[in-house]
Design a protein around this motif. Structure first.
Motif, PDB file in Angstrom:
ATOM      1  N   VAL A 124       0.847  -1.200   0.000  1.00 53.76           N
ATOM      2  CA  VAL A 124       0.000   0.000   0.000  1.00 53.76           C
ATOM      3  C   VAL A 124       0.879   1.246   0.000  1.00 53.76           C
ATOM      4  CG1 VAL A 124      -1.829   1.285   1.191  1.00 53.76           C
ATOM      5  CG2 VAL A 124      -1.763  -1.210   1.355  1.00 53.76           C
ATOM      6  N   ALA A 125       0.612   2.139  -0.959  1.00 55.62           N
ATOM      7  CA  ALA A 125       1.297   3.437  -0.987  1.00 55.62           C
ATOM      8  C   ALA A 125       0.309   4.525  -0.589  1.00 55.62           C
ATOM      9  CB  ALA A 125       1.854   3.709  -2.376  1.00 55.62           C
ATOM     10  N   PHE A 126       0.840   5.662  -0.146  1.00 55.40           N
ATOM     11  CA  PHE A 126      -0.001   6.777   0.288  1.00 55.40           C
ATOM     12  C   PHE A 126       0.257   7.997  -0.587  1.00 55.40           C
ATOM     13  CE2 PHE A 126       0.525   3.852   3.737  1.00 55.40           C
ATOM     14  CZ  PHE A 126      -0.742   3.770   4.294  1.00 55.40           C
ATOM     15  N   VAL A 127      -0.589   9.004  -0.413  1.00 52.28           N
ATOM     16  CA  VAL A 127      -0.442  10.255  -1.156  1.00 52.28           C
ATOM     17  C   VAL A 127       0.124  11.288  -0.191  1.00 52.28           C
ATOM     18  CG1 VAL A 127      -1.808  12.137  -2.148  1.00 52.28           C
ATOM     19  CG2 VAL A 127      -2.230   9.795  -2.865  1.00 52.28           C
ATOM     20  N   GLU A 128       1.107  12.064  -0.660  1.00 54.84           N
ATOM     21  CA  GLU A 128       1.731  13.030   0.252  1.00 54.84           C
ATOM     22  C   GLU A 128       0.847  14.255   0.469  1.00 54.84           C
ATOM     23  OE1 GLU A 128       6.063  14.878   1.289  1.00 54.84           O
ATOM     24  OE2 GLU A 128       5.798  13.989  -0.687  1.00 54.84           O
ATOM     25  N   SER A 129       0.309  14.807  -0.624  1.00 57.44           N
ATOM     26  CA  SER A 129      -0.564  15.978  -0.501  1.00 57.44           C
ATOM     27  C   SER A 129      -1.422  16.076  -1.757  1.00 57.44           C
ATOM     28  CB  SER A 129       0.254  17.257  -0.345  1.00 57.44           C
ATOM     29  OG  SER A 129       0.909  17.558  -1.568  1.00 57.44           O
ATOM     30  N   PHE A 149      -0.752  14.867  -5.914  1.00 60.75           N
ATOM     31  CA  PHE A 149      -1.626  13.703  -6.101  1.00 60.75           C
ATOM     32  C   PHE A 149      -1.285  12.905  -7.366  1.00 60.75           C
ATOM     33  CE2 PHE A 149      -5.473  11.552  -7.598  1.00 60.75           C
ATOM     34  CZ  PHE A 149      -5.826  10.838  -6.468  1.00 60.75           C
ATOM     35  N   VAL A 150      -1.243  13.581  -8.522  1.00 56.51           N
ATOM     36  CA  VAL A 150      -1.011  12.848  -9.790  1.00 56.51           C
ATOM     37  C   VAL A 150       0.355  12.180  -9.773  1.00 56.51           C
ATOM     38  CG1 VAL A 150      -0.797  13.073 -12.292  1.00 56.51           C
ATOM     39  CG2 VAL A 150      -2.641  14.260 -11.109  1.00 56.51           C
ATOM     40  N   ALA A 151       1.368  12.920  -9.297  1.00 56.60           N
ATOM     41  CA  ALA A 151       2.729  12.348  -9.214  1.00 56.60           C
ATOM     42  C   ALA A 151       2.745  11.149  -8.265  1.00 56.60           C
ATOM     43  CB  ALA A 151       3.716  13.413  -8.734  1.00 56.60           C
ATOM     44  N   ASP A 152       2.001  11.252  -7.166  1.00 54.46           N
ATOM     45  CA  ASP A 152       1.947  10.142  -6.198  1.00 54.46           C
ATOM     46  C   ASP A 152       1.295   8.910  -6.812  1.00 54.46           C
ATOM     47  OD1 ASP A 152       3.173  11.538  -4.105  1.00 54.46           O
ATOM     48  OD2 ASP A 152       1.289  12.371  -3.386  1.00 54.46           O
ATOM     49  N   VAL A 153       0.215   9.128  -7.586  1.00 55.23           N
ATOM     50  CA  VAL A 153      -0.463   7.997  -8.251  1.00 55.23           C
ATOM     51  C   VAL A 153       0.502   7.356  -9.244  1.00 55.23           C
ATOM     52  CG1 VAL A 153      -2.404   7.265  -9.705  1.00 55.23           C
ATOM     53  CG2 VAL A 153      -2.754   9.050  -7.993  1.00 55.23           C
ATOM     54  N   GLN A 154       1.181   8.193 -10.034  1.00 62.33           N
ATOM     55  CA  GLN A 154       2.109   7.659 -11.045  1.00 62.33           C
ATOM     56  C   GLN A 154       3.259   6.898 -10.394  1.00 62.33           C
ATOM     57  OE1 GLN A 154       2.791  11.412 -13.042  1.00 62.33           O
ATOM     58  NE2 GLN A 154       1.314  10.972 -14.650  1.00 62.33           N
ATOM     59  N   ARG A 155       3.722   7.389  -9.252  1.00 59.29           N
ATOM     60  CA  ARG A 155       4.835   6.727  -8.559  1.00 59.29           C
ATOM     61  C   ARG A 155       4.379   5.392  -7.971  1.00 59.29           C
ATOM     62  NH1 ARG A 155       5.558   9.968  -4.322  1.00 59.29           N
ATOM     63  NH2 ARG A 155       6.685  11.557  -5.445  1.00 59.29           N
ATOM     64  N   LYS A 204      -2.138   6.847 -23.649  1.00 61.15           N
ATOM     65  CA  LYS A 204      -1.575   8.112 -23.161  1.00 61.15           C
ATOM     66  C   LYS A 204      -2.424   8.676 -22.013  1.00 61.15           C
ATOM     67  CE  LYS A 204       0.508  12.359 -24.784  1.00 61.15           C
ATOM     68  NZ  LYS A 204       0.677  13.349 -25.822  1.00 61.15           N
ATOM     69  N   ILE A 205      -3.755   8.576 -22.152  1.00 59.72           N
ATOM     70  CA  ILE A 205      -4.659   9.062 -21.093  1.00 59.72           C
ATOM     71  C   ILE A 205      -4.466   8.225 -19.818  1.00 59.72           C
ATOM     72  CG2 ILE A 205      -7.088   9.237 -20.382  1.00 59.72           C
ATOM     73  CD1 ILE A 205      -7.770   9.953 -23.304  1.00 59.72           C
ATOM     74  N   HIS A 206      -4.431   6.894 -19.973  1.00 63.87           N
ATOM     75  CA  HIS A 206      -4.270   6.001 -18.816  1.00 63.87           C
ATOM     76  C   HIS A 206      -2.959   6.333 -18.093  1.00 63.87           C
ATOM     77  CE1 HIS A 206      -6.891   2.704 -20.948  1.00 63.87           C
ATOM     78  NE2 HIS A 206      -7.463   3.887 -20.924  1.00 63.87           N
ATOM     79  N   LYS A 207      -1.894   6.549 -18.889  1.00 67.66           N
ATOM     80  CA  LYS A 207      -0.580   6.824 -18.311  1.00 67.66           C
ATOM     81  C   LYS A 207      -0.579   8.184 -17.610  1.00 67.66           C
ATOM     82  CE  LYS A 207       4.277   6.242 -19.333  1.00 67.66           C
ATOM     83  NZ  LYS A 207       5.321   6.132 -20.339  1.00 67.66           N
ATOM     84  N   GLY A 208      -1.249   9.153 -18.242  1.00 67.54           N
ATOM     85  CA  GLY A 208      -1.328  10.505 -17.671  1.00 67.54           C
ATOM     86  C   GLY A 208      -2.019  10.509 -16.314  1.00 67.54           C
ATOM     87  N   LEU A 209      -3.002   9.632 -16.155  1.00 67.53           N
ATOM     88  CA  LEU A 209      -3.711   9.523 -14.869  1.00 67.53           C
ATOM     89  C   LEU A 209      -2.942   8.655 -13.873  1.00 67.53           C
ATOM     90  CD1 LEU A 209      -7.374   8.909 -16.142  1.00 67.53           C
ATOM     91  CD2 LEU A 209      -6.557  10.957 -14.984  1.00 67.53           C
ATOM     92  N   GLY A 210      -1.952   7.922 -14.370  1.00 69.17           N
ATOM     93  CA  GLY A 210      -1.218   6.995 -13.499  1.00 69.17           C
ATOM     94  C   GLY A 210      -1.940   5.679 -13.327  1.00 69.17           C
ATOM     95  N   LEU A 211      -2.923   5.423 -14.219  1.00 60.44           N
ATOM     96  CA  LEU A 211      -3.757   4.220 -14.068  1.00 60.44           C
ATOM     97  C   LEU A 211      -3.453   3.159 -15.134  1.00 60.44           C
ATOM     98  CD1 LEU A 211      -7.193   5.958 -13.270  1.00 60.44           C
ATOM     99  CD2 LEU A 211      -5.428   5.191 -11.666  1.00 60.44           C
ATOM    100  N   ASN A 212      -2.305   3.276 -15.783  1.00 64.69           N
ATOM    101  CA  ASN A 212      -1.987   2.353 -16.883  1.00 64.69           C
ATOM    102  C   ASN A 212      -1.641   0.943 -16.411  1.00 64.69           C
ATOM    103  OD1 ASN A 212       0.143   4.103 -15.954  1.00 64.69           O
ATOM    104  ND2 ASN A 212       1.533   3.134 -17.409  1.00 64.69           N
ATOM    105  N   HIS A 213      -1.467   0.751 -15.096  1.00 59.64           N
ATOM    106  CA  HIS A 213      -1.194  -0.602 -14.572  1.00 59.64           C
ATOM    107  C   HIS A 213      -2.446  -1.219 -13.944  1.00 59.64           C
ATOM    108  CE1 HIS A 213       3.183  -0.093 -15.008  1.00 59.64           C
ATOM    109  NE2 HIS A 213       2.950   1.150 -14.657  1.00 59.64           N
ATOM    110  N   CYS A 214      -3.563  -0.467 -13.945  1.00 63.48           N
ATOM    111  CA  CYS A 214      -4.755  -0.911 -13.202  1.00 63.48           C
ATOM    112  C   CYS A 214      -5.489  -2.050 -13.885  1.00 63.48           C
ATOM    113  CB  CYS A 214      -5.723   0.253 -13.023  1.00 63.48           C
ATOM    114  SG  CYS A 214      -5.296   1.229 -11.595  1.00 63.48           S
ATOM    115  N   ARG A 215      -5.842  -3.054 -13.086  1.00 63.29           N
ATOM    116  CA  ARG A 215      -6.694  -4.138 -13.584  1.00 63.29           C
ATOM    117  C   ARG A 215      -8.117  -3.968 -13.055  1.00 63.29           C
ATOM    118  NH1 ARG A 215      -7.984  -7.901  -9.905  1.00 63.29           N
ATOM    119  NH2 ARG A 215      -6.851  -7.933  -7.945  1.00 63.29           N
ATOM    120  N   LEU A 216      -8.280  -3.090 -12.071  1.00 62.15           N
ATOM    121  CA  LEU A 216      -9.599  -2.892 -11.462  1.00 62.15           C
ATOM    122  C   LEU A 216      -9.772  -1.450 -11.023  1.00 62.15           C
ATOM    123  CD1 LEU A 216     -12.244  -3.963 -10.126  1.00 62.15           C
ATOM    124  CD2 LEU A 216     -10.880  -4.469  -8.108  1.00 62.15           C
ATOM    125  N   LEU A 217     -10.881  -0.836 -11.468  1.00 61.80           N
ATOM    126  CA  LEU A 217     -11.228   0.529 -11.064  1.00 61.80           C
ATOM    127  C   LEU A 217     -12.598   0.485 -10.409  1.00 61.80           C
ATOM    128  CD1 LEU A 217     -10.307   2.240 -14.452  1.00 61.80           C
ATOM    129  CD2 LEU A 217      -8.925   2.294 -12.380  1.00 61.80           C
TER     130      LEU A 217
END
Length: 554
Positions: free
Chosen positions: A235-240, A244-250, A295-308
């Motif tokens: 589990v990762a967390f968001v710093e602020s 947010f977007v950078a935290d999701v991508q990381r 590109k959109i998935h990657k921009g949101l940081g959701l390009n690895h997601c199997r479940l939303l």
């Protein structure tokens, strides 16, 4: 209770033994992850539980937690379970009155204070009598700091395991209709629900979760924190908010849950960058379409997601359809504080069932009350509302089914559509009942609308209050008026005559948690808006569209 249901404490011991050196929690500090392994988390849990014992706190004592999400929130929660304490989470955005009410009503003996954006505004709610314990962040003054606590007394290594019917936590509702109520959840109800989530969503040690929705809310506590206990996921967390977007991508999450408000904000950001017509055109060109989607998935940081997933408030079906068109399938789920937030879900994702919240999960039973209310029975149901016997008695029927307060329809496949709230229905001055939610859904199809609330108790006809989207606020008023008027004129003919909406009023001030229009889970408090607007809109007729600053000119 099924003997196969283990407590989070047993699960922590299991992971510390089988994958102790693997990273469990990832806390970003100044853009860099500070990692905690399973073994380190277990060690800190034992140290913290020992410190609480050393400070004279006894098993069964209530201990509050007021903090934004962070690794220490999980560690504190596990330490409270390990030491036999009852956790009382409080929303990190709660005002002084709510904080004071929850602390007094629960009888909390101590409070953990962590990441808070405006702690100086909240401190009066905590008061000076309570024992304060601080997580390692900028927070309000406390008698003990985190590092001190980890060295205080002796680590509590051997403690009796929690029993199934032992109270684990008091979860206070977000108070959309008045004072919050404390739902009593036991180790049995919580453990069953978390295991059901892991069973159904098939999460395991290869999954990466992201925790950012408030942990004081049962959804995050079960879907992210709880499922990690039973799946061994990292589990990762968001710093602020700013990062947010950078935290999701990381974090590269493989499972990502959000709320309708955020899904609509993501959509707005995408459309602002590309433009509606350009995006629609690009999505029609086969090869380009897949590149654009990626590109959109990657921009949101959701390009690895199997479940939303989406929950906590209704999401417009048009929004799920839009995400489906860009290759992101959002599974809508339904739950409440009282049932540990998990009973019905549209998973695996079924595009034909967009607009429903899906089917009941295994071991959950539903039925429809005489008035169309959704009634529910599940092993995840609360025991009672804390110190509120009348409210508890009223919440269950003779067969033990819980009155959800939600109105529903159930289709031939067993899929549930939530059509409104029992208490939301109001009586107009003509003595006719109106269900506002279906009307709101129809009017919300207008792209200029961000939030909408239909009021009308005691008025001749309903009136819709609208908060415009950011983009609509920048457009010429008359353009927006024309669009809203066209939407209103297209909706009214399909409503019963007593449901016809007399006016759309565009409000001046945004609706926020701070001005008490939204709950911490971003639900609209209809009663607050009714009180503020009912008199001011009385007498406006003829399906008009007015801005709030035009209201004096009736």
């Amino acid at each position: 209770m099924d003997t196969a249901i283990k407590t989070p404490i047993e699960m922590l011991a299991h992971w510390a033994k089988t994958q102790g050196d693997q990273v469990y929690l990832r806390q970003p500090i100044k853009g860099q992850f500070l990692d905690f392994t399973w073994a380190e988390v277990q060690e800190k849990v034992q140290q913290l539980a020992g410190a609480l014992q050393h400070l004279g706190l006894e098993r069964g004592d209530k201990i509050a937690v007021l903090s934004k999400n962070c690794a220490e929130w999980f560690i504190t929660d596990l330490a409270l379970m390990h030491g036999g304490y009852v956790s009382v989470p409080i929303y990190p955005t709660a005002n002084t009155d709510t904080i004071r009410y929850v602390l007094q009503h629960s009888g909390a003996k101590a409070i953990f204070l962590g990441k808070l954006d405006h702690w100086a505004d909240q401190e009066a709610g905590v008061g000076g009598e309570l024992l304060r314990l601080a997580m390692p962040y900028d927070t309000m003054p406390a008698q003990y700091q985190w590092e001190q606590l980890l060295k205080l007394g002796y680590p509590l290594v051997d403690a009796p395991l929690p029993t199934p019917d032992q109270v684990m936590t008091l979860i206070y509702t977000s108070g959309s209709t008045g004072q919050p109520k404390g739902a009593i959840q036991t180790f049995a109800s919580y453990g069953w629900t978390c295991q059901a989530v892991v069973r159904d969503l098939r999460t395991d040690g290869n999954d990466r979760l992201l925790s950012y929705l408030p942990l004081a809310h049962i959804t995050e506590r079960v879907a992210i924190e709880g499922s990690s206990f039973y799946s061994g996921s990292v589990v990762a967390f968001v710093e602020s908010l700013d990062s947010f977007v950078a935290d999701v991508q990381r974090a590269k999450p493989t499972v990502f849950f959000s709320v309708p408000r955020l899904w609509s904000l993501f959509q707005k950001n995408i459309i602002d960058k590309i433009g509606v017509s350009k995006l629609n055109l690009l999505l029609k060109i086969p090869l380009i379409s897949s590149l654009v989607k990626h590109k959109i998935h990657k921009g949101l940081g959701l390009n690895h997601c199997r479940l939303l997933g989406s929950g906590s408030a209704p999401i417009p079906p048009s929004l799920i359809h839009w995400y489906h068109s860009i290759g992101l399938n959002i599974c809508e789920a339904w739950g409440m504080t009282e049932n540990c937030a998990y009973s019905i879900i549209n998973y695996p994702f079924d595009a034909r069932k967009i607009g429903t919240v899906g089917r009941p999960v295994e071991d959950c039973q539903i039925r429809q009350g005489e008035d169309g209310e959704l009634l529910l029975k599940s092993p995840g149901l609360m025991t009672a509302y804390y110190q509120q016997p009348e409210a508890t008695a009223a919440a269950f029927d003779a067969d033990g089914f819980f009155h959800t307060g939600d109105l529903c329809s159930i289709d031939a496949d067993g899929c549930v559509t939530i059509t409104g709230r029992v208490k939301d229905n109001f009586k107009t001055a003509k003595g006719k009942y109106v269900a506002p939610v279906p009307i709101e859904r129809k009017l919300a199809q207008d792209p200029h609308v961000e939030l909408i609330c239909v009021i009308g108790s005691g008025l001749p006809h309903p009136v819709a209050l609208v908060q415009l989207s950011e983009g609509a606020n920048l457009q010429a008023r008359e353009e927006v008026r024309t669009s809203l008027k066209a939407t209103l004129d297209s909706v009214n003919p399909h409503l019963e005559s007593h449901e016809h909406v007399d006016a759309i009023i565009v409000v001046s001030d945004p609706w926020t948690i701070e001005n008490d229009v939204l709950t911490p889970t971003l639900k609209i408090k209809r009663h607050v808006l009714e009180k503020a607007f009912s008199e001011r809109v009385d007498g406006i007729r003829g399906a008009q569209v007015r801005w709030e600053d035009e209201l004096t000119q009736k």
